[in-house]
Write a protein that holds these residues in place. Structure first.
Motif, PDB file in Angstrom:
ATOM      1  N   CYS A  27       0.840  -1.195   0.000  1.00 38.81           N
ATOM      2  CA  CYS A  27       0.000   0.000   0.000  1.00 38.81           C
ATOM      3  C   CYS A  27       0.875   1.245   0.000  1.00 38.81           C
ATOM      4  O   CYS A  27       2.095   1.165   0.203  1.00 38.81           O
ATOM      5  CB  CYS A  27      -0.942   0.007   1.201  1.00 38.81           C
ATOM      6  SG  CYS A  27      -0.105   0.152   2.776  1.00 38.81           S
ATOM      7  N   HIS A 160      -5.200   4.856  10.224  1.00 36.64           N
ATOM      8  CA  HIS A 160      -5.495   3.429  10.068  1.00 36.64           C
ATOM      9  C   HIS A 160      -4.582   2.625  11.002  1.00 36.64           C
ATOM     10  O   HIS A 160      -3.723   1.870  10.548  1.00 36.64           O
ATOM     11  CB  HIS A 160      -5.267   2.998   8.611  1.00 36.64           C
ATOM     12  CG  HIS A 160      -6.041   3.791   7.602  1.00 36.64           C
ATOM     13  ND1 HIS A 160      -7.357   3.533   7.312  1.00 36.64           N
ATOM     14  CD2 HIS A 160      -5.678   4.862   6.845  1.00 36.64           C
ATOM     15  CE1 HIS A 160      -7.774   4.400   6.386  1.00 36.64           C
ATOM     16  NE2 HIS A 160      -6.776   5.209   6.097  1.00 36.64           N
ATOM     17  N   TYR A 163      -3.262  -1.425  10.958  1.00 37.13           N
ATOM     18  CA  TYR A 163      -2.370  -2.029   9.963  1.00 37.13           C
ATOM     19  C   TYR A 163      -0.885  -1.876  10.324  1.00 37.13           C
ATOM     20  O   TYR A 163      -0.028  -2.397   9.616  1.00 37.13           O
ATOM     21  CB  TYR A 163      -2.645  -1.438   8.579  1.00 37.13           C
ATOM     22  CG  TYR A 163      -4.061  -1.707   8.114  1.00 37.13           C
ATOM     23  CD1 TYR A 163      -4.357  -2.825   7.350  1.00 37.13           C
ATOM     24  CD2 TYR A 163      -5.101  -0.846   8.456  1.00 37.13           C
ATOM     25  CE1 TYR A 163      -5.653  -3.087   6.930  1.00 37.13           C
ATOM     26  CE2 TYR A 163      -6.399  -1.089   8.049  1.00 37.13           C
ATOM     27  CZ  TYR A 163      -6.674  -2.211   7.296  1.00 37.13           C
ATOM     28  OH  TYR A 163      -7.957  -2.475   6.889  1.00 37.13           O
ATOM     29  N   TRP A 165       1.273   0.527  10.067  1.00 36.01           N
ATOM     30  CA  TRP A 165       2.141   1.129   9.055  1.00 36.01           C
ATOM     31  C   TRP A 165       3.277   1.943   9.662  1.00 36.01           C
ATOM     32  O   TRP A 165       4.289   2.167   9.006  1.00 36.01           O
ATOM     33  CB  TRP A 165       1.319   2.002   8.116  1.00 36.01           C
ATOM     34  CG  TRP A 165       0.356   1.241   7.275  1.00 36.01           C
ATOM     35  CD1 TRP A 165       0.412  -0.085   6.953  1.00 36.01           C
ATOM     36  CD2 TRP A 165      -0.823   1.744   6.651  1.00 36.01           C
ATOM     37  NE1 TRP A 165      -0.652  -0.443   6.173  1.00 36.01           N
ATOM     38  CE2 TRP A 165      -1.432   0.669   5.966  1.00 36.01           C
ATOM     39  CE3 TRP A 165      -1.427   2.996   6.610  1.00 36.01           C
ATOM     40  CZ2 TRP A 165      -2.604   0.807   5.235  1.00 36.01           C
ATOM     41  CZ3 TRP A 165      -2.599   3.143   5.881  1.00 36.01           C
ATOM     42  CH2 TRP A 165      -3.193   2.069   5.200  1.00 36.01           C
ATOM     43  N   HIS A 176       0.581  -6.847   9.180  1.00 39.13           N
ATOM     44  CA  HIS A 176      -0.129  -6.111   8.125  1.00 39.13           C
ATOM     45  C   HIS A 176      -1.073  -7.045   7.370  1.00 39.13           C
ATOM     46  O   HIS A 176      -2.242  -6.719   7.146  1.00 39.13           O
ATOM     47  CB  HIS A 176       0.890  -5.483   7.178  1.00 39.13           C
ATOM     48  CG  HIS A 176       0.294  -4.565   6.162  1.00 39.13           C
ATOM     49  ND1 HIS A 176       1.040  -3.947   5.192  1.00 39.13           N
ATOM     50  CD2 HIS A 176      -0.983  -4.151   5.943  1.00 39.13           C
ATOM     51  CE1 HIS A 176       0.255  -3.202   4.430  1.00 39.13           C
ATOM     52  NE2 HIS A 176      -0.976  -3.312   4.864  1.00 39.13           N
ATOM     53  N   ARG A 177      -0.579  -8.205   6.981  1.00 38.63           N
ATOM     54  CA  ARG A 177      -1.418  -9.155   6.240  1.00 38.63           C
ATOM     55  C   ARG A 177      -2.598  -9.635   7.083  1.00 38.63           C
ATOM     56  O   ARG A 177      -3.705  -9.812   6.566  1.00 38.63           O
ATOM     57  CB  ARG A 177      -0.582 -10.344   5.771  1.00 38.63           C
ATOM     58  CG  ARG A 177       0.425  -9.997   4.679  1.00 38.63           C
ATOM     59  CD  ARG A 177       1.305 -11.205   4.339  1.00 38.63           C
ATOM     60  NE  ARG A 177       2.389 -10.851   3.453  1.00 38.63           N
ATOM     61  CZ  ARG A 177       2.309 -10.779   2.126  1.00 38.63           C
ATOM     62  NH1 ARG A 177       1.145 -11.033   1.536  1.00 38.63           N
ATOM     63  NH2 ARG A 177       3.338 -10.454   1.400  1.00 38.63           N
ATOM     64  N   ALA A 179      -4.142  -7.944   9.422  1.00 35.27           N
ATOM     65  CA  ALA A 179      -5.125  -6.863   9.462  1.00 35.27           C
ATOM     66  C   ALA A 179      -5.884  -6.769   8.152  1.00 35.27           C
ATOM     67  O   ALA A 179      -7.104  -6.535   8.136  1.00 35.27           O
ATOM     68  CB  ALA A 179      -4.424  -5.542   9.773  1.00 35.27           C
ATOM     69  N   MET A 180      -5.193  -6.965   7.035  1.00 34.36           N
ATOM     70  CA  MET A 180      -5.875  -6.946   5.734  1.00 34.36           C
ATOM     71  C   MET A 180      -6.898  -8.071   5.643  1.00 34.36           C
ATOM     72  O   MET A 180      -8.006  -7.876   5.124  1.00 34.36           O
ATOM     73  CB  MET A 180      -4.841  -7.069   4.613  1.00 34.36           C
ATOM     74  CG  MET A 180      -3.941  -5.853   4.465  1.00 34.36           C
ATOM     75  SD  MET A 180      -2.524  -6.157   3.373  1.00 34.36           S
ATOM     76  CE  MET A 180      -3.346  -6.393   1.801  1.00 34.36           C
ATOM     77  N   THR A 186      -7.824  -0.823   2.719  1.00 34.85           N
ATOM     78  CA  THR A 186      -8.100   0.609   2.770  1.00 34.85           C
ATOM     79  C   THR A 186      -7.979   1.177   1.357  1.00 34.85           C
ATOM     80  O   THR A 186      -7.554   0.488   0.415  1.00 34.85           O
ATOM     81  CB  THR A 186      -7.096   1.342   3.676  1.00 34.85           C
ATOM     82  OG1 THR A 186      -5.814   1.350   3.012  1.00 34.85           O
ATOM     83  CG2 THR A 186      -6.968   0.672   5.031  1.00 34.85           C
ATOM     84  N   HIS A 189      -4.441   0.746  -0.200  1.00 35.61           N
ATOM     85  CA  HIS A 189      -3.898  -0.537  -0.644  1.00 35.61           C
ATOM     86  C   HIS A 189      -3.957  -0.654  -2.163  1.00 35.61           C
ATOM     87  O   HIS A 189      -4.903  -0.189  -2.803  1.00 35.61           O
ATOM     88  CB  HIS A 189      -4.666  -1.702   0.002  1.00 35.61           C
ATOM     89  CG  HIS A 189      -4.270  -1.950   1.414  1.00 35.61           C
ATOM     90  ND1 HIS A 189      -4.969  -1.436   2.485  1.00 35.61           N
ATOM     91  CD2 HIS A 189      -3.229  -2.648   1.940  1.00 35.61           C
ATOM     92  CE1 HIS A 189      -4.385  -1.813   3.617  1.00 35.61           C
ATOM     93  NE2 HIS A 189      -3.321  -2.542   3.313  1.00 35.61           N
TER      94      HIS A 189
END
Length: 198
Positions: A27, A160, A163, A165, A176-177, A179-180, A186, A189
């Motif tokens: 993202c 956010h 995630y 970030w 991160h994965r 959370a996705m 989002t 992404h």
């Protein structure tokens, strides 16, 4: 050991270095910096501090970036998530490189990290694999681009937080994965990366 020696500064050419950060992230944008300076005119301690941004810790990058901007000429350009999804990440990155170099407004040879050279540049251009350890201006551009993109991703992380970030700056870490997978994507992404990310 750092790759550049101030005692031999006159041996390094005066040119524009160009590098990107974020090409492999899931993202956020790709950020490109173009940096021009005469290595022989750069402060010796700054020249010797330059390296591939991935080899430097965050505090060192944050300390070096404003010095690079003060002693050299710097231009930034971004490839947005929308552009990446529309034309692919490679083409979007090369387009951002072309725009960053054009924003400098300097007629000089361009040295790009990697294999690809941006099309449509009205300047001589060479690509260097591992260029951020061979060409000081490429190393400088790597640092400036990394600092700019990390700051942007930390700002987006405040909107956010799930995630993470602020830690992964958009790359595909396990957190991160996860959370996705649980929360979805989002608007930051890259939809063209979706099959690789879940």
């Amino acid at each position: 050991m750092r790759p550049f020696d101030a005692r031999h500064a006159a041996r390094y050419p005066v040119l524009i270095g160009c590098d990107e950060v974020g090409r492999g992230a899931l993202c956020g944008p790709v950020i490109v910096a173009a940096v021009h300076f005469d290595p022989a005119a750069l402060s010796g301690d700054l020249l010797e501090a330059l390296d591939d941004s991935k080899r430097l810790d965050a505090a060192t990058r944050e300390r070096l970036a404003p010095r690079i901007m003060a002693e050299g000429r710097v231009a930034l350009a971004g490839a947005s998530r929308d552009l990446i999804d529309r034309i692919n990440v490679r083409a979007a990155t090369l387009d951002a490189m072309r725009r960053a170099v054009a924003r400098l407004g300097i007629a000089a040879e361009v040295a790009v990290d990697g294999r690809d050279m941006p099309p449509g540049l009205p300047l001589p251009c060479r690509a260097f694999i591992g260029g951020d350890r061979l060409v000081p201006q490429i190393a400088a551009s790597s640092i400036v681009a990394k600092v700019a993109r990390d700051r942007l991703m930390r700002a987006l992380a405040r909107r956010h937080p799930a995630y993470a970030w602020e830690r992964n700056v958009g790359y595909g870490t396990a957190a991160h994965r996860a959370a996705m997978a649980s929360l979805g994507l989002t608007r930051h992404h890259r939809l063209s990366f979706k099959s690789k990310s879940l």
